[in-house]
Motif scaffolding. Sequence first.
Motif, PDB file in Angstrom:
ATOM      1  N   PRO A  24       0.809  -1.232   0.000  1.00 44.12           N
ATOM      2  CA  PRO A  24       0.000   0.000   0.000  1.00 44.12           C
ATOM      3  C   PRO A  24       0.838   1.276   0.000  1.00 44.12           C
ATOM      4  O   PRO A  24       0.443   2.278  -0.593  1.00 44.12           O
ATOM      5  CB  PRO A  24      -0.844  -0.112   1.264  1.00 44.12           C
ATOM      6  CG  PRO A  24      -0.123  -1.078   2.126  1.00 44.12           C
ATOM      7  CD  PRO A  24       0.597  -2.015   1.209  1.00 44.12           C
ATOM      8  N   GLU A  25       2.016   1.249   0.646  1.00 45.32           N
ATOM      9  CA  GLU A  25       2.853   2.449   0.693  1.00 45.32           C
ATOM     10  C   GLU A  25       3.352   2.820  -0.702  1.00 45.32           C
ATOM     11  O   GLU A  25       3.348   3.990  -1.085  1.00 45.32           O
ATOM     12  CB  GLU A  25       4.084   2.252   1.592  1.00 45.32           C
ATOM     13  CG  GLU A  25       3.832   1.577   2.905  1.00 45.32           C
ATOM     14  CD  GLU A  25       3.805   0.049   2.806  1.00 45.32           C
ATOM     15  OE1 GLU A  25       4.488  -0.556   1.961  1.00 45.32           O
ATOM     16  OE2 GLU A  25       3.058  -0.550   3.581  1.00 45.32           O
ATOM     17  N   ASN A  28       0.469   4.238  -2.797  1.00 40.31           N
ATOM     18  CA  ASN A  28       0.150   5.623  -2.435  1.00 40.31           C
ATOM     19  C   ASN A  28       1.222   6.588  -2.930  1.00 40.31           C
ATOM     20  O   ASN A  28       0.907   7.688  -3.385  1.00 40.31           O
ATOM     21  CB  ASN A  28      -0.020   5.747  -0.921  1.00 40.31           C
ATOM     22  CG  ASN A  28      -1.318   5.156  -0.445  1.00 40.31           C
ATOM     23  OD1 ASN A  28      -2.308   5.135  -1.175  1.00 40.31           O
ATOM     24  ND2 ASN A  28      -1.324   4.649   0.761  1.00 40.31           N
ATOM     25  N   GLU A  29       2.480   6.182  -2.846  1.00 42.64           N
ATOM     26  CA  GLU A  29       3.566   7.030  -3.331  1.00 42.64           C
ATOM     27  C   GLU A  29       3.465   7.245  -4.842  1.00 42.64           C
ATOM     28  O   GLU A  29       3.591   8.375  -5.335  1.00 42.64           O
ATOM     29  CB  GLU A  29       4.911   6.386  -2.992  1.00 42.64           C
ATOM     30  CG  GLU A  29       6.097   7.222  -3.392  1.00 42.64           C
ATOM     31  CD  GLU A  29       7.415   6.540  -3.059  1.00 42.64           C
ATOM     32  OE1 GLU A  29       8.411   6.874  -3.734  1.00 42.64           O
ATOM     33  OE2 GLU A  29       7.454   5.691  -2.161  1.00 42.64           O
ATOM     34  N   GLY A  32       0.545   9.491  -5.662  1.00 38.83           N
ATOM     35  CA  GLY A  32       0.879  10.878  -5.321  1.00 38.83           C
ATOM     36  C   GLY A  32       1.755  11.530  -6.375  1.00 38.83           C
ATOM     37  O   GLY A  32       1.525  12.680  -6.765  1.00 38.83           O
ATOM     38  N   VAL A  54      -6.985  10.891  -5.280  1.00 34.84           N
ATOM     39  CA  VAL A  54      -5.890  10.495  -4.396  1.00 34.84           C
ATOM     40  C   VAL A  54      -6.446  10.113  -3.023  1.00 34.84           C
ATOM     41  O   VAL A  54      -6.021   9.121  -2.424  1.00 34.84           O
ATOM     42  CB  VAL A  54      -4.839  11.615  -4.275  1.00 34.84           C
ATOM     43  CG1 VAL A  54      -3.825  11.323  -3.176  1.00 34.84           C
ATOM     44  CG2 VAL A  54      -4.144  11.828  -5.602  1.00 34.84           C
ATOM     45  N   ARG A  55      -7.411  10.858  -2.537  1.00 32.26           N
ATOM     46  CA  ARG A  55      -8.032  10.562  -1.246  1.00 32.26           C
ATOM     47  C   ARG A  55      -8.716   9.196  -1.272  1.00 32.26           C
ATOM     48  O   ARG A  55      -8.595   8.410  -0.341  1.00 32.26           O
ATOM     49  CB  ARG A  55      -9.042  11.650  -0.889  1.00 32.26           C
ATOM     50  CG  ARG A  55      -9.547  11.555   0.538  1.00 32.26           C
ATOM     51  CD  ARG A  55     -10.490  12.693   0.953  1.00 32.26           C
ATOM     52  NE  ARG A  55     -10.241  13.969   0.344  1.00 32.26           N
ATOM     53  CZ  ARG A  55     -10.990  14.534  -0.621  1.00 32.26           C
ATOM     54  NH1 ARG A  55     -12.059  13.902  -1.076  1.00 32.26           N
ATOM     55  NH2 ARG A  55     -10.702  15.712  -1.118  1.00 32.26           N
ATOM     56  N   VAL A  57      -7.979   6.613  -3.210  1.00 29.99           N
ATOM     57  CA  VAL A  57      -6.952   5.569  -3.226  1.00 29.99           C
ATOM     58  C   VAL A  57      -6.380   5.381  -1.829  1.00 29.99           C
ATOM     59  O   VAL A  57      -6.204   4.257  -1.360  1.00 29.99           O
ATOM     60  CB  VAL A  57      -5.832   5.901  -4.236  1.00 29.99           C
ATOM     61  CG1 VAL A  57      -4.652   4.960  -4.069  1.00 29.99           C
ATOM     62  CG2 VAL A  57      -6.367   5.847  -5.650  1.00 29.99           C
ATOM     63  N   SER A  58      -6.116   6.484  -1.143  1.00 29.84           N
ATOM     64  CA  SER A  58      -5.567   6.419   0.204  1.00 29.84           C
ATOM     65  C   SER A  58      -6.529   5.703   1.156  1.00 29.84           C
ATOM     66  O   SER A  58      -6.110   4.883   1.974  1.00 29.84           O
ATOM     67  CB  SER A  58      -5.278   7.827   0.704  1.00 29.84           C
ATOM     68  OG  SER A  58      -4.786   7.797   2.009  1.00 29.84           O
ATOM     69  N   GLU A  59      -7.812   6.006   1.049  1.00 36.09           N
ATOM     70  CA  GLU A  59      -8.812   5.342   1.891  1.00 36.09           C
ATOM     71  C   GLU A  59      -8.897   3.848   1.577  1.00 36.09           C
ATOM     72  O   GLU A  59      -9.064   3.031   2.477  1.00 36.09           O
ATOM     73  CB  GLU A  59     -10.184   5.979   1.687  1.00 36.09           C
ATOM     74  CG  GLU A  59     -10.309   7.377   2.253  1.00 36.09           C
ATOM     75  CD  GLU A  59     -11.596   8.068   1.829  1.00 36.09           C
ATOM     76  OE1 GLU A  59     -12.429   7.443   1.142  1.00 36.09           O
ATOM     77  OE2 GLU A  59     -11.771   9.239   2.191  1.00 36.09           O
ATOM     78  N   THR A  61      -6.489   1.893   0.365  1.00 32.61           N
ATOM     79  CA  THR A  61      -5.284   1.148   0.726  1.00 32.61           C
ATOM     80  C   THR A  61      -5.013   1.178   2.224  1.00 32.61           C
ATOM     81  O   THR A  61      -4.108   0.486   2.689  1.00 32.61           O
ATOM     82  CB  THR A  61      -4.052   1.697  -0.007  1.00 32.61           C
ATOM     83  OG1 THR A  61      -3.897   3.080   0.307  1.00 32.61           O
ATOM     84  CG2 THR A  61      -4.176   1.498  -1.501  1.00 32.61           C
ATOM     85  N   ARG A  62      -5.796   1.929   2.977  1.00 26.48           N
ATOM     86  CA  ARG A  62      -5.623   1.987   4.422  1.00 26.48           C
ATOM     87  C   ARG A  62      -5.907   0.620   5.033  1.00 26.48           C
ATOM     88  O   ARG A  62      -6.864  -0.052   4.618  1.00 26.48           O
ATOM     89  CB  ARG A  62      -6.584   3.043   4.986  1.00 26.48           C
ATOM     90  CG  ARG A  62      -6.517   3.223   6.477  1.00 26.48           C
ATOM     91  CD  ARG A  62      -7.484   4.259   6.963  1.00 26.48           C
ATOM     92  NE  ARG A  62      -8.817   3.994   6.437  1.00 26.48           N
ATOM     93  CZ  ARG A  62      -9.716   4.913   6.140  1.00 26.48           C
ATOM     94  NH1 ARG A  62      -9.441   6.169   6.304  1.00 26.48           N
ATOM     95  NH2 ARG A  62     -10.892   4.578   5.682  1.00 26.48           N
TER      96      ARG A  62
END
Length: 67
Positions: A24-25, A28-29, A32, A54-55, A57-59, A61-62
């Motif tokens: 996931p990191e 997200n990178e 971004g 982006v938000r 995707v972040s949610e 992959t959390r």
Amino acid sequence: MALMKKLTVLAGAASAVSYVRKNPEKVNEAVGKAARFVDEKTNGRYHSQIEGAVRKVSETTRPRTAE
């Protein structure tokens, strides 16, 4: 032939989901970096839409917590 294409797409999607769950990191990178690139190339014209994507995707992959 259409069935083979569908199976190929499904296999690709399954491997993408597996990669996202394991990294996931990195995902997200990469998202971004892509967002900054597109935002720069469009002179911020679509900033709010890019920020929303982006938000999301972040949610997604959390890490999930037990509820």
